[in-house]
Design an enzyme around this catalytic site. Structure first.
Site, PDB file in Angstrom:
ATOM      1  N   GLU A 181     -37.660  -1.498 -20.023  1.00  0.00           N
ATOM      2  CA  GLU A 181     -38.631  -1.330 -18.951  1.00  0.00           C
ATOM      3  C   GLU A 181     -39.091   0.123 -18.987  1.00  0.00           C
ATOM      4  OE1 GLU A 181     -39.054  -2.016 -14.155  1.00  0.00           O
ATOM      5  OE2 GLU A 181     -37.485  -0.725 -14.946  1.00  0.00           O
TER       6      GLU A 181
ATOM      7  N   ASP B 179     -33.094  -1.595 -17.374  1.00  0.00           N
ATOM      8  CA  ASP B 179     -33.912  -1.202 -16.235  1.00  0.00           C
ATOM      9  C   ASP B 179     -34.214   0.293 -16.258  1.00  0.00           C
ATOM     10  OD1 ASP B 179     -35.001  -1.832 -13.479  1.00  0.00           O
ATOM     11  OD2 ASP B 179     -33.569  -0.246 -12.992  1.00  0.00           O
TER      12      ASP B 179
ATOM     13  N   TRP C 194       0.811  -1.216   0.000  1.00  0.00           N
ATOM     14  CA  TRP C 194       0.000   0.000   0.000  1.00  0.00           C
ATOM     15  C   TRP C 194       0.846   1.268   0.000  1.00  0.00           C
ATOM     16  CZ3 TRP C 194      -5.054  -0.919  -0.901  1.00  0.00           C
ATOM     17  CH2 TRP C 194      -5.509  -2.215  -0.661  1.00  0.00           C
TER      18      TRP C 194
ATOM     19  N   LYS D 276      -6.157  -0.897  -5.080  1.00  0.00           N
ATOM     20  CA  LYS D 276      -6.923   0.339  -5.216  1.00  0.00           C
ATOM     21  C   LYS D 276      -6.080   1.319  -6.015  1.00  0.00           C
ATOM     22  CE  LYS D 276      -9.656   0.262  -0.929  1.00  0.00           C
ATOM     23  NZ  LYS D 276      -9.900   0.950   0.368  1.00  0.00           N
TER      24      LYS D 276
END
Length: 782
Positions: A494, A439, A186, A224
């Site tokens: 939808e 959606d 890190w 990350k």
């Protein structure tokens, strides 16, 4: 972590679209108030301002276009990309762009719907801008449109042939970036990233393979990206194109962890042809388990549930909640990592295995994709990726959905379009999906996301200052890309607003969907049920015919019909079976005892509702897992609101097994018979049904579709006697007739020489086909 549930627009009105000429009358009941898909967690939004239909439209790039200026250009904006050929073929856009003829101006949709003629100025402007954007995006990559839509091949963490790893990230307006993780303890100074050029926003770092040839970042180790902002602050984020995120379950932790994962290979499995009638089985992997306090997996679904789907006669599996989402109780509708499959259910490899097995079983698989909004969490989602609101999403209140609390993509930005289109490409090319159910499309079509809007078919409601042109154009781009690069794809919208041109091809100016979900169908049925099952004696068959027949099929726009989906049974909602059987569903469903009057009536109506929906209300059909056999309970995922209980986050599959001797098996058997009858006869997608009888006094409906005669009796006590009801003339002549489907089962297979010899019992239906002397089914004729 925000605690949000997926909510549809509160108090919006469902419409099947602007009126279309049909054989059946319209009824006000066909446009009714929509029900929320889950409990409302937010205050009612303030009423929206009135729409303006006459003021100039604000277009994508800020230019103001007046109606009189919106004329089709004599030279198409796609003229820079030409295909080969002679004559008019020289005027065709290359296959990279999709073969759109340059002489098209977007008004071709008017030939399907002449009522669009007054809006030709809008349609041509919309199409011209679409071609201009398509041309621009395709020109950004040497491989054209496909290269533009394959960003995942170069973005994110890519393992190279020499076992080195290249990490590339798009991040605007930052001072610096570093890749951090377990592999470098890190340390942000260990692997700083560099800009591709001074004018670029692409940051990259290449990490050589270890001396022994091993990957420098182990698979599944945590990673990350640390971004250094211009104000000196730093933020840690998940890579945007992350392929794997995990959340520890035992003991549970709230945060997800980004993991190193290899890009899956291109899907090499079999591809199935587009079915004539999509018969869709909607499913949630996690809730498909039958185990208590458990989350279902891809492997479990492949082993235990997929055989049920195949045996049930369904040819399409629709999976919801597949993209990674931090909050399980969102049902997968608050996506954080768009390229990662939910680790709760298993690995990418296990998902691909499920899809391959489905294909081997003759079942296509479509994904419930959520590009209408995104998770608002920080760090693990795209929200405020570079410390500002506006990198992936719109800024200010336009960038947040006022009801859902989620972020709204900025659909005009090139990198956002690239990210989303590449996400679709990835799901097809690498995972093996055969299509998408988009959606919350209505939210993308309107600037106010259609919250508290009513839609009654006035075209001015759809082409106005409230239209979200950027959202409309993104949907055109998505459908155009998919149909061009993957011709076997099916897309479903939808949309409760009934947006005209939604399901017409982009080449003639439509938005390009193949189907829209018939959201008015469950709204109508549940409206009747909520009045009380005892009131079923007063159901008017004219209203049933009017509501289920109210769609734009004759205008070339097809629908997927359904009586209920996941929306009707989540978070304490009652399924159709629960409304019909009430408390009897727990105590009086044994085949070893006579049915109560409520159970007997419930069984009959459950079948009639499904048959009328499948045969009359669309060009395809859908059910939600377990509802085909009348699953007795709702779905409710663990959340703060219910103390993280998961007793209702499962399906009781054994209820429909014959050895249990329960009446659920009767419902499941009929559903299976209905699906296979449609497979043989194709009556679920034929020409719009011609109605010969709809009589409120007798409760009888007689209609013809795809050479099948449907005799449906909704009357609770009256028998429709043979020869006493009208049928088409050529169906009343002597011949070979066979009952191919019966809701009460007793008459199925019966052969008669005339339909005039068939009684139709109360609350029952018969489906009849004609056969020749050799036993072959006769086709054609109304």
């Amino acid at each position: 972590m925000p605690i949000l549930s997926k909510l549809f627009s509160s108090k919006s009105r469902i419409s099947s679209g602007p009126p279309s000429p049909t054989d059946v009358p319209k009824s006000p009941s066909s446009v009714a108030s929509s029900s929320s898909s889950s409990r409302r967690l937010f205050a009612k939004a303030p009423p929206p301002p009135p729409l303006s239909y006459t003021r100039p439209m604000d277009w994508f790039d800020g230019e103001t276009l007046k109606p009189q200026e919106l004329k089709p250009s004599s030279s198409s904006s796609s003229s820079k990309l030409r295909g080969k050929g002679g004559g008019k073929g020289e005027e065709v856009v290359s296959s990279v762009v999709g073969g759109i003829a340059s002489e098209e101006d977007g008004s071709g949709v008017i030939s399907n719907d002449p009522a669009l003629e007054p809006w030709k100025w809008y349609l041509t402007a919309r199409y011209e801008h679409f071609l201009k954007t398509l041309n621009r995006l395709s020109a950004t990559h040497p491989k054209g449109l496909e290269g533009f839509c394959s960003a995942y091949e170069t973005m994110g963490l890519i393992i190279n042939a020499d076992s080195s790893i290249t990490y590339t990230e798009f991040a605007e307006d930052i001072a610096g970036a570093s890749l951090i993780g377990d592999f470098n303890s890190w340390n942000p100074s260990s692997h700083p990233m560099a800009l591709a050029s001074s004018s670029s926003s692409y940051w990259s770092v290449r990490i050589p393979a270890n001396a022994d040839g091993v990957l420098p970042i182990p698979i599944h180790s945590e990673v990350k990206v640390r971004l250094r902002l211009k104000n000196g602050e730093t933020v840690d984020r998940f890579p945007a194109y992350l392929l794997r995120a995990t959340q520890q379950q035992d003991p549970p932790e709230s945060n997800f962890r980004a993991r190193m994962e290899k890009l899956p290979p291109r899907y090499k499995g079999v591809r199935l042809p587009i079915p004539r009638t999509p018969r869709i089985y909607e499913a949630h992997i996690g809730a498909a388990t039958s185990q208590d306090n458990a989350v279902g997996t891809f492997a479990e679904f492949e082993r235990d549930i997929l055989p049920r789907v195949k045996a049930g006669g369904y040819n399409t599996l629709q999976l919801m909640g597949i993209m990674e989402h931090p909050y399980y109780a969102s049902y997968g509708y608050q996506v954080s990592s768009y390229y990662a499959v939910s680790s709760r259910f298993g690995s990418i490899e296990s998902l691909v295995s499920l899809i391959e097995e489905a294909h081997q079983s003759g079942i296509r698989v479509i994904l419930d994709v959520v590009h209408s909004h995104s998770c608002s969490n920080l760090e693990e989602s795209l929200n405020e990726f570079n410390g500002t609101e506006g990198m992936y999403f719109r800024e200010g209140k336009e960038g947040r959905h006022s009801v859902w609390g989620t972020r709204i993509f900025d659909y005009k930005k090139t990198e956002v379009i690239r990210f989303l289109l590449s996400n679709l490409h990835f799901c097809v090319d690498r995972l093996g999906f055969d299509g998408f159910r988009f959606d919350s499309v209505s939210s993308m079509l309107f600037k106010d996301h259609a919250i508290d809007r009513a839609f009654y078919g006035d075209y001015g409601d759809y082409f106005s200052s409230n239209t979200d042109h950027e959202g409309v154009e993104y949907l055109m781009l998505a459908n155009h890309m998919l149909s061009t690069l993957f011709p076997f794809i099916t897309t479903i919208a939808e949309d409760f607003a009934g947006f005209p041109t939604l399901c017409l091809p982009t080449r003639i100016g439509g938005l390009g969907f193949n189907y829209r979900l018939g959201l008015g169908n469950p709204n109508f049925w549940f409206g009747l049920l909520k009045e009380g099952v005892d009131e079923s004696t007063k159901w008017k068959v004219t209203n049933i015919v009017a509501s289920l027949g109210n769609r734009r099929a004759q205008l070339g726009e097809n629908s997927i019909a359904f009586a209920e989906s996941h929306d009707e049974c989540i978070e304490g909602g009652k399924t159709i079976s629960h409304w019909l059987f009430d408390s009897d569903i727990y105590s009086n469903m044994s085949l070893l005892q006579p049915p109560t009057p409520r159970v007997e009536r419930g069984l009959a109506l459950h079948k009639l509702i499904r048959l009328m929906t499948c045969a009359f209300a669309g060009e395809g059909y859908m059910t939600f897992m377990g509802n085909e056999f009348g699953h007795p309970e709702w779905l409710e995922f663990p959340s703060v609101a219910n103390g993280f209980q998961s007793s209702h986050a499962k399906r009781q599959w054994g209820l429909s097994d014959p050895e249990r001797s329960l009446r659920f098996s009767e419902l499941g058997t009929f559903d299976k018979q209905m699906m296979w009858s449609e497979e043989r006869g194709g009556w679920g997608s034929g020409n719009l049904a011609h109605v010969f009888t709809q009589d409120d006094s007798t409760g009888l409906i007689v209609f013809l579709r795809s050479s099948h005669l449907f005799l449906v009796n909704f009357h609770p006590t009256r028998i429709s006697r043979a020869g006493k009801y009208p049928v088409p003339e050529h169906w009343n002549k002597p011949g070979h007739y066979k009952v191919v489907l019966s809701t009460d089962g007793g008459l199925a297979g019966t052969q008669v020489t005339s339909t005039g010899k068939l009684d139709v019992a109360p609350l029952s239906a018969l489906v009849v086909a004609r056969f020749n002397n050799a036993g072959g089914m006769l086709k054609g004729g109304r």
